[in-house]
Design a protein around this motif. Structure first.
Motif, short mmCIF file in Angstrom:
data_model
loop_
_atom_site.label_atom_id
_atom_site.label_comp_id
_atom_site.label_asym_id
_atom_site.label_seq_id
_atom_site.Cartn_x
_atom_site.Cartn_y
_atom_site.Cartn_z
N PHE A 279 43.75 2.32 30.46
CA PHE A 279 43.12 3.59 29.37
C PHE A 279 42.25 2.86 28.47
O PHE A 279 41.06 3.56 28.07
CB PHE A 279 44.11 4.31 28.92
CG PHE A 279 44.81 5.18 29.82
CD1 PHE A 279 46.23 5.26 29.92
CD2 PHE A 279 44.15 5.90 30.61
CE1 PHE A 279 46.84 5.85 30.92
CE2 PHE A 279 44.79 6.88 31.54
CZ PHE A 279 46.19 6.76 31.87
N ILE A 302 40.37 9.48 35.62
CA ILE A 302 41.14 10.26 34.90
C ILE A 302 40.40 11.00 33.64
O ILE A 302 40.54 12.52 33.53
CB ILE A 302 42.45 9.42 34.34
CG1 ILE A 302 43.16 9.05 35.72
CG2 ILE A 302 43.19 10.19 33.35
CD1 ILE A 302 44.49 8.10 35.21
N GLU A 303 39.62 10.30 33.13
CA GLU A 303 38.80 10.96 32.03
C GLU A 303 37.88 12.17 32.61
O GLU A 303 37.70 13.01 32.03
CB GLU A 303 38.02 10.03 31.26
CG GLU A 303 39.28 9.15 30.26
CD GLU A 303 38.44 8.27 29.24
OE1 GLU A 303 37.03 8.23 29.05
OE2 GLU A 303 39.16 7.49 28.49
N PHE A 306 39.85 14.86 33.54
CA PHE A 306 40.28 15.71 32.66
C PHE A 306 39.28 16.53 31.89
O PHE A 306 39.54 17.77 31.66
CB PHE A 306 40.53 14.61 31.41
CG PHE A 306 40.93 15.36 29.96
CD1 PHE A 306 40.24 15.37 28.91
CD2 PHE A 306 42.07 16.01 29.90
CE1 PHE A 306 40.43 15.91 27.71
CE2 PHE A 306 42.58 16.60 28.69
CZ PHE A 306 41.59 16.67 27.74
N ASN A 307 38.10 16.17 32.13
CA ASN A 307 36.99 17.48 31.51
C ASN A 307 37.08 18.63 32.38
O ASN A 307 36.84 19.70 31.92
CB ASN A 307 35.54 16.74 31.88
CG ASN A 307 35.40 15.54 30.93
OD1 ASN A 307 36.09 15.67 29.89
ND2 ASN A 307 34.32 14.60 31.20
N ASN A 308 37.65 18.80 33.66
CA ASN A 308 37.81 19.92 34.31
C ASN A 308 39.13 20.37 34.63
O ASN A 308 39.36 20.74 35.80
CB ASN A 308 36.79 20.05 35.59
CG ASN A 308 35.51 19.72 35.12
OD1 ASN A 308 34.90 20.29 34.41
ND2 ASN A 308 34.86 18.72 35.95
N ILE A 309 39.96 20.00 33.84
CA ILE A 309 41.51 19.79 34.33
C ILE A 309 41.84 21.35 34.58
O ILE A 309 42.83 21.34 35.57
CB ILE A 309 42.50 19.26 33.10
CG1 ILE A 309 43.83 18.79 33.74
CG2 ILE A 309 42.20 19.89 31.87
CD1 ILE A 309 44.46 18.06 32.82
N ILE A 316 41.95 15.63 39.00
CA ILE A 316 42.74 14.43 38.25
C ILE A 316 43.72 13.89 38.96
O ILE A 316 44.38 12.96 38.44
CB ILE A 316 42.95 14.94 36.75
CG1 ILE A 316 43.09 13.95 35.74
CG2 ILE A 316 44.22 16.00 37.04
CD1 ILE A 316 43.48 14.35 34.45
N ILE A 320 45.54 9.90 38.91
CA ILE A 320 46.82 9.76 38.29
C ILE A 320 47.91 9.07 39.21
O ILE A 320 48.85 8.49 38.91
CB ILE A 320 47.26 11.21 37.37
CG1 ILE A 320 46.56 11.48 36.24
CG2 ILE A 320 48.67 11.30 37.44
CD1 ILE A 320 46.97 12.09 35.13
N LEU A 323 47.72 5.61 39.71
CA LEU A 323 48.06 4.86 38.59
C LEU A 323 49.59 5.00 38.63
O LEU A 323 50.35 3.93 38.28
CB LEU A 323 47.54 5.47 37.30
CG LEU A 323 47.78 4.80 35.99
CD1 LEU A 323 47.37 3.26 35.98
CD2 LEU A 323 47.42 5.42 34.79
#
Lengths: 348, 332, 361, 557
Positions: A279, A302-303, A306-309, A316, A320, A323
């Motif tokens: 991260f 992932i970031e 996250f903007n459209n989670i 996302i 994830i 990972l």
């Protein structure tokens, strides 16, 4: 004791009745060879113990699988990690990109529903769907996995070489040396990462190299603390004094005598520093010091996801999960290593 | 022990001074100027730089900065962040929010981490152990801000249990969600470490002896197992505390908390680099870190007599030289 | 016949390890009379400490008791005798009523047997406070008395010290003090002196003998060192690959051994008179019990192995009331095999010495 | 082990019950209390230090200037009831209302304006250029700002408490509409000087308002702040809202959830969220796209510098790149919030001609010859450029801000793909950095290509055209063209100052020069997709100066 009985093993009786001629000396045996335990070197022992541990092997298999997918994954389809899939609408002549499409697999769709997709990108296969720019997520996730795997192994390297030795040495010598080294740790840890990175960026070319140098400067501190604490525990043992009286140099004591016994928490800490590093890399890339767009890493995906989670949750999930599997695998391998390097002898 | 603490406090002050100087230097080397402006003419920028004393030699600037702190205890005012608002009016509130939420997150995270870790260690291979392993994977892979959005979506929108944004008036209720999401990482780390350490200790000979003495259950766990397992666990908790108190920047941004995490990011990546804010926050962070590391070393001594007594032992040998040593040898 | 304090009847245990099930104990029978000392001898890996840990109820988590009984007879303070099968009782009950109170154990490595973070005094008083209901003050007094009894000088000071401040020998004395702190009926010593040098070893054995005499404790010694056995044991059980291969009183085992493995052990024992330079060692090493043993486990290493040994396991042949051995050599149909010459000469010598000692008495 | 599980379950349930009773989520539906979204922190409430639209919005909520904006953006009386203009158009006399008071009870006087304007000469380094000859042309402003004259000599005098006289160097047609810009707002001298350095405007107690609302809860850098209705505002009965709470919301996804959960009455969304809203019929009704006025464009550094090999000095190369960008695709596929593809260097929808009332850049095809999406034409320019430069491959680095909106990174990547696809041999590397760092690199001419933006400060095309005069602060291309400089000089102080239509025509010629030489490659005019609670009516949106005005807004009834 009435332990919760897991399946008691039953061994059938050997009912053979000996006869007279059995009682003759069986002299042809070569009793000198030792068939039960061929002499095993320390590392061979570690090797066998590691591979006997089912979870460790599963972990290794997952890591190898992820590495394979990271290498061949992007090649499986003809989309590059950066090219945008789009089609031109006949009437308006306007370009329409395949943006933000959920997983879109014609083969499966046909299997389940019996007919093809009817949208503009009917024949395209996006296993993980597309990101909000219309690029194939499958390719980007596996391309990103390359970067993040590199970061993971770099972190392990940093933790093992820099962090652990610093901590062990600091703990072993104690007194003034320990004080100075710990003050150095406090100084190194107190400079905010953004400042360090900003300064580095002035004289280094931005990119994954700079991220690795930044990690090199800051990521080893957690491990050094753990190693130092472990050294305190082990330092007082008699066998340390014993090996010193045998003339062992300090280095030999630290790495040969102390290290195997402190391997437990060190490996646990190593496992935990990997996601933090991944991260950190994503954060540095966002700030513009790490990898350049349109390149990507698991962390940056992932970031982005996250903007459209809440509107496009599917974006996302793949990074994830990759990972998570990577971490699961590293944990299993870590436990396996810990078991193999310092086995707790079963009660024989 | 007292002497040891005094010595360490002096060392801490010296270290903090070195850090301040280093930070003072690095911030000025960093790219990005304190007054980004598309409209300001060059003279205006020169005027503002002069006003902030940026053109004096570094050492003079540093001298003024330290004098200003020592004399008036103020860390000056911002150059661009929130446009010059004095640090003394912005920082305390931000610290209040971050420390309170961070504090709740730590207590909850560490407590649950210990409970889960112990439960997993005592039930090796069974449900709680698997749960602890899964949690430690989840807690580490899912960043706190993803968990925060998840909580906000389901517990403040779909079901309105918690307020959607942080509001200072009812602090406690709006602090629960951010604290919970921040505690995930610390909980899983502590749980994992506790489990591993306790498993190692439970296989040791002195636990075997304790069991053969008739100790069992909670008495055995608390008196013998936990105490020996605490050293690495405490070592892990210490840095977590510092990170939580200062590192929750994304969660603060999402939930609308003005804490020091967000303040630091704004100071560096906001409207230009705000030297005074970066310095003030940098000093706060390092003071916190040094303080907690000092506490950690003291806790080491309390927990592990080998460290505490080792100190005295050396003294002992010097004083009694031969008689005790000989007597001990004979006695053994 | 004094009553039997401990009877282990065909105990059978398997360990589930990552590499597969290990059939560590394959039917063990051990008896112990009250007040007597029994030694369990065997190479490491033969399963001797597993048996005793089972008796204490502190077996590792991955052990599975297939069958067998461990009958333990003890007298309650009010004089009533109780009989209980340890295997049937739950862990908690054993901890409460047996461990430390009726049976206690001493382990091999004094370095790691004591809790490094707790003072000697506290570790000593713990058992007493729990089992004997003494308050802190009484327990402290008794602790000082016990430390003195096990031969530790300046016990008051030692109470406040930590394990790492004591030498190996002293730590083992503390462990012994802990073991006898609640007047147990049975003391199990798992290789108590292996980690200590010879001079201290003798002192510790002597201490245990004295305590045994004073408190009437019966003792089980687990060791691979026949020298120790010779000094302390009344009865000897020779154990190999999870089974008792020979049992008998001290004279029978030392002067009239019947099992080839016992011969091997005895001839492997160094003493001043052996003339050939190289010390005799039993070839090979104990079997890996991961694979099921067919026939006599000792056969692959036994120069007197018979064909039958690889076909079926020998039963226990009774040689005398107290002496029996599990080897086909005792079968009437087997060829008469004498023990190695070297060993015979040595036994004759030992007999002579024994008579001289007896003479002087 | 049962004990642990019991304890855990108990603990969790206790926590849940405690929160259920305690929580009555703050919902946005009480009376006139509305919740409005900001994307970034408010910079400052001090008119001399504020530089961003959000700060101006709050200041305008709380303080009225001489004039205020009506729904269409025209200047209408506020603190100044009326004003008379001299024949030569250079002297304005403002007559202030009697019933205008500060929240500490003191009346608003002409002196407050005089003091504020003169203070701005030294304190407002960012915006005091609006007094100089290029904009407001207040008498002696240039002398004070650039030649160090005494601020007292500024052409503003308070004849008496209720009369303010302003002298200009040259007549400025849009001067009254300048007055509603915060730089020209009054400051109560006694109150301002009673506070410490930097304290003004940092809390409700260090701030005075005379407008429709007053500050209720604010801390610098606060994630949320509240203004409440000002009871003794001279026009209080027109204001029907009780309070406005501004909430800083970082991501568009979060803004959408905030709106759907009724915690935001006005939420600004971008990109994918707009697409998601358009698919949802019920939400789509409340979607209102408002021209935000500022234009995104690519600027080329025409000099050789550490980051550029100087090949962009070649006009044809710049034209090739400009024509290789598919602006329609940018707004349809990547920005997606209603922004308009722009083919003129002065963006549409913000400057209307006083005489014809027609938007300056209404006709986007006027300069189609120089700017459009035509790969063949782009390659034609590219071929000539390659010959002139004797090179057939180019390596550029485009810098963009990573804190200027989610869509900026997407646009940068889209441009890279489009240009590299259209012009083989051109590769564009993308370099993210903070906006501050980007500005520094552009001002020090240490960049190759930059993705940047400019917002209008006043409703006249000159706010853009003035940028490319030789050696001005914003001429990041360091382009110099005598003919262009002359044209602009005529418009601001030369021949065309009095002849409105001739000035309008001259500005078109200037614009053509910029596009003919592709000094910049305009991309799109940013619009803002706002989700507005249907119960909230009457909020006025403006592309220039003040984004949102709430004076006439109503809620709930």
């Amino acid at each position: 004791m009435s332990k919760k009985k897991n399946a008691a093993f039953s061994y059938e009786e050997n009912t053979y009745v000996p006869t007279a001629e059995d009682f003759v000396l069986d002299l042809n045996q070569d009793i000198t060879t030792d068939r039960n335990y061929a002499s095993q070197g320390f590392w061979k022992g570690v090797f066998t113990r590691f591979f006997k541990n089912a979870r460790a092997v599963i972990g290794l298999v997952i890591i190898v699988l992820i590495i394979i997918f990271a290498l061949i994954g992007p090649g499986l389809n003809h989309y590059g990690y950066s090219n945008i899939v789009s089609v031109v609408d006949e009437e308006t002549g306007k370009e329409i990109t395949a943006r933000s499409m959920p997983p879109h697999i014609p083969a499966l769709h046909k299997l389940f529903t019996g007919e093809d997709y009817d949208d503009l990108f009917a024949e395209h296969t996006f296993i993980f769907g597309t990101d909000s720019m219309g690029r194939d997520l499958w390719t980007r996730v596996w391309y990103g996995a390359r970067v993040s795997l590199l970061i993971a192994f770099v972190t392990i390297f940093i933790d093992m070489i820099v962090g652990m030795s610093f901590g062990l040495i600091s703990g072993f010598f104690g007194g003034m040396a320990d004080n100075i080294m710990q003050r150095f740790v406090e100084i190194a840890n107190s400079i905010p990462r953004l400042v360090i990175v900003g300064v580095l960026a002035t004289f280094m070319t931005k990119g994954i190299g700079l991220v690795i140098v930044a990690l090199l400067l800051t990521e080893w501190i957690g491990m050094s603390k753990i190693a130092r604490a472990e050294m305190f525990k082990i330092k007082g043992q008699e066998y340390i004094m014993a090996s010193r009286t045998l003339g062992a140099g300090n280095a030999r004591i630290i790495f040969k005598d102390v290290l195997p016994n402190t391997i437990g928490p060190i490996i646990t800490q190593m496992m935990f520093s990997i996601p933090t590093a991944i991260f950190t890399e994503a954060f540095l890339s966002f700030v513009g010091v790490g990898i350049m767009l349109p390149q990507c890493s698991v962390g940056s995906l992932i970031e982005d996801g996250f903007n459209n989670i809440t509107t496009l949750p599917y974006q996302i999930l793949p990074p994830i999960l990759v990972l998570a599997f990577l971490m699961l695998a590293f944990n299993f391998v870590g436990d396996g290593l810990r078991e193999a390097l310092a086995p707790r002898i079963e009660d024989m | 022990m007292g002497r040891y603490i005094i010595k360490r406090v002096i060392m801490a002050v010296v270290t903090l001074f070195i850090i301040t100087f280093l930070l003072f230097l690095l911030v000025r080397i960093m790219p990005g100027n304190p007054f980004p402006s598309e409209r300001m003419s060059d003279e205006a920028i020169a005027k503002k730089r002069a006003e902030m004393g940026l053109d004096d030699p570094i050492l003079v600037q540093f001298g003024n900065y330290i004098a200003q702190i020592v004399k008036s205890g103020s860390f000056g005012k911002g150059s661009s962040l929130y446009n010059g608002a004095p640090i003394s009016s912005v920082l305390p509130k931000a610290m209040g929010n971050s420390f309170r939420i961070g504090g709740i997150a730590i207590c909850f995270g560490v407590f649950m981490g210990l409970v889960l870790g112990i439960a997993a260690a005592l039930n090796r291979g069974k449900f709680w152990d698997v749960f602890c392993t899964v949690l430690s994977i989840v807690g580490v892979c899912i960043p706190s801000y993803v968990f925060m959005i998840f909580l906000q979506y389901f517990f403040a929108y779909k079901v309105t249990i918690f307020p959607f944004y942080f509001n200072n008036r009812n602090f406690l209720i709006s602090a629960i969600m951010p604290a919970l999401s921040l505690s995930l990482f610390s909980m899983s780390t502590v749980a994992r470490f506790t489990r591993n350490e306790m498993v190692e200790v439970m296989d040791s000979d002195y636990v075997l002896l304790a069991e053969s003495k008739g100790m069992y259950g909670t008495k055995l766990t608390t008196r013998h197992v936990l105490r020996n397992a605490l050293i690495p666990i405490v070592t892990v908790i210490a840095p977590l505390i510092v990170d939580l108190l200062t590192g929750a920047l994304v969660v603060e941004k999402i939930y609308g908390i003005n804490g020091i995490g967000k303040l630091m990011v704004d100071a560096i990546t906001g409207e230009g680099i705000d030297y005074n804010y970066v310095l003030a926050l940098g000093i706060l962070y390092s003071a916190l870190y040094i303080g907690i590391m000092l506490v950690l070393d003291i806790v080491y001594c309390l927990l592990d007599p080998r460290i505490r007594v080792a100190g005295n032992k050396k003294k002992k040998k010097k004083e009694t030289g031969t008689p005790a040593a000989r007597e001990e040898a004979v006695q053994a | 016949m004094a009553d039997k304090i401990l009877e282990i009847k065909n105990l059978d245990i398997t360990f589930t390890t990552t590499a597969g099930p290990v059939h560590a104990i394959r039917g063990v029978n051990i008896d112990l009379e009250r007040g007597e000392t029994v030694a369990v001898v065997g190479e490491s890996g033969s399963g001797k400490s597993v048996v005793m840990k089972t008796a204490m109820g502190i077996l590792a988590g991955n052990a599975v008791i297939n069958k067998g009984e461990i009958i333990f007879r003890y007298k309650e303070d009010d004089g009533s005798t109780h009989e209980v099968d340890i295997l049937k009782k739950d862990k908690k009950w054993i901890r409460k009523n047996i461990n430390g109170r009726k049976v206690s154990m001493i382990f091999q490595d004094p370095m790691t047997s004591l809790d490094p973070t707790m003072t000697i005094g506290k570790q000593l008083m713990e058992g007493m406070i729990m089992h004997m209901g003494l308050n802190r003050q009484q327990a402290a007094e008794r602790a000082v008395h016990l430390l003195d009894e096990v031969g530790i000088t300046d016990p008051a000071k030692r109470m406040k010290q930590y394990p790492h401040q004591l030498s190996g020998g002293m730590r083992q004395r503390v462990v012994i003090a802990i073991a006898i702190s609640c007047n147990p009926d049975l003391l199990i010593c798992d290789e108590p002196t292996t980690a200590l040098d010879v001079t201290i070893q003798a002192k510790i054995l002597e201490l245990i003998k004295r305590l045994q005499a004073d408190h009437g404790i019966s003792v089980i010694y687990i060791t691979h060192d026949l020298g120790v056995v010779a000094k302390v044991a009344d009865y000897v059980n020779v154990m190999y690959a999870g089974k008792i291969v020979e049992v008998g009183n001290i004279e029978e085992i030392f002067y009239d051994p019947k099992h080839p493995y016992t011969w091997g052990l005895l001839s492997a024992m160094p003493d001043l008179e052996t003339d050939d330079s190289r010390l005799y060692t039993i070839p090979g090493s104990p079997p890996n019990l991961l694979h099921e043993v067919k026939g006599d486990a000792f056969a692959p290493r036994n120069q007197f192995a018979l064909k039958v040994d690889s076909l079926v396991e020998p039963p226990m042949f009774k040689v005398s009331e107290t002496h029996s051995a599990a080897t086909w050599l005792l079968d009437p149909r087997a060829p008469k095999v004498e023990m190695p010459e070297e060993l015979k000469k040595r036994i004759v010598r030992m007999l002579k010495e024994a008579k001289q000692d007896a003479g002087e008495l | 082990m049962k004990k642990f599980r019991k304890m855990l379950v108990a603990l969790l349930s206790v926590m849940m019950i405690a929160t259920l009773f305690g929580a009555t989520a703050v919902s946005a539906d009480q009376g006139g209390d509305i919740y409005v979204m900001f994307a970034t922190n408010v910079m400052s409430l001090d008119t001399n230090l504020a530089t961003d639209g959000d700060s101006f919005e709050i200041i305008a909520d709380c303080i009225d200037g001489l004039t205020q904006m009506d729904a269409d953006g025209a200047a209408v009386p506020a603190i100044a009831e009326s004003w008379d203009v001299s024949e030569d158009g250079c002297t304005y006399t403002f007559h202030l209302r009697d019933d205008a008071f500060w929240t500490n009870g003191e009346p608003v006087t002409a002196h407050d304006f005089e003091y504020a304007w003169k203070l701005a000469m030294t304190a407002n380094l960012e915006y005091n250029y609006m007094f100089d000859s290029s904009v407001g042309a207040v008498k002696n402003a240039d002398a004070i700002l650039y030649e160090g004259a005494d601020p007292e000599t500024l052409g503003v005098t308070s004849i008496d408490d209720k009369t303010l006289q302003v002298e200009l160097e040259v007549p400025v047609s849009f001067f009254p509409s300048l007055m509603y810009f915060p730089t020209f707002y009054p400051i109560n001298q006694a109150f301002y000087e009673s506070l410490g350095d930097g304290e003004y405007g940092t809390s409700p107690y260090t701030f005075l308002s005379n407008g429709a609302f007053m500050l209720d809860d604010y801390v610098p850098g606060a994630a949320s702040m509240t203004v409440v209705k000002n009871p003794d505002y001279y026009d209080a009965d027109r204001v029907s809202l009780n309070s406005i709470t501004y909430q800083v919301v970082g991501s568009s996804d979060q803004a959408l959830t905030g709106y759907k959960s009724k915690n935001l009455d006005i939420a600004k969304i971008t990109g994918d969220q707009v697409a998601a809203v358009k698919d949802d019929a019920e939400l789509a009704e409340n979607l209102k796209v408002i021209g935000a006025g500022y234009m995104w464009y690519v600027t080329f550094s025409q000099t050789e510098n550490p980051s550029s090999d100087g090949s962009l000095a070649n006009v044809n190369l710049r034209l090739a790149i400009s024509n290789a960008i598919d602006r329609e695709s940018l707004v349809d596929n990547y920005v997606m919030d209603g922004s308009l593809a722009t083919y003129t260097s002065v963006p549409p929808q913000f400057a209307a001609s006083a005489t014809t009332g027609e938007d300056f850049s209404a006709d986007q095809t006027r300069f189609a010859e120089y700017i459009g999406f035509d790969v063949e034409k782009a390659n034609a320019f590219y071929e000539t450029a390659k010959e002139e430069l004797g090179k057939d491959s180019f390596q550029f680095t485009m810098i963009y801000g990573n804190n200027e909106g989610d869509e900026v990174a997407k646009v940068a990547q889209a441009i890279k793909e489009q240009v590299e696809a259209a012009l083989p041999g051109v590769t564009i590397d993308l370099q993210a950095m903070t906006k501050a760092e980007r500005l520094e690199k552009m001002q020090n001419d240490d960049y190759c290509i930059a993705l940047t933006r400019w917002g209008p400060d006043y409703a006249d095309p000159m706010t853009y055209l003035g940028m490319w005069v030789t050696n001005t602060a914003n001429n990041y291309g360091f382009w110099s063209n005598a003919e262009y400089d002359q044209l602009i000089k005529d418009c601001t102080s030369g021949a065309y100052v009095s002849d409105y239509d001739a000035r309008w025509e001259a500005m078109y010629q200037a614009e053509e020069l910029v596009l003919k030489e592709a000094v910049i490659a305009p991309l799109y005019t940013k619009a803002e997709a706002n989700l507005i609670n249907p119960a909230l009516q009457g909020v006025e949106f403006h592309p220039v100066a003040l984004n949102r005005v709430y004076k006439n807004a109503t809620f709930g009834n």
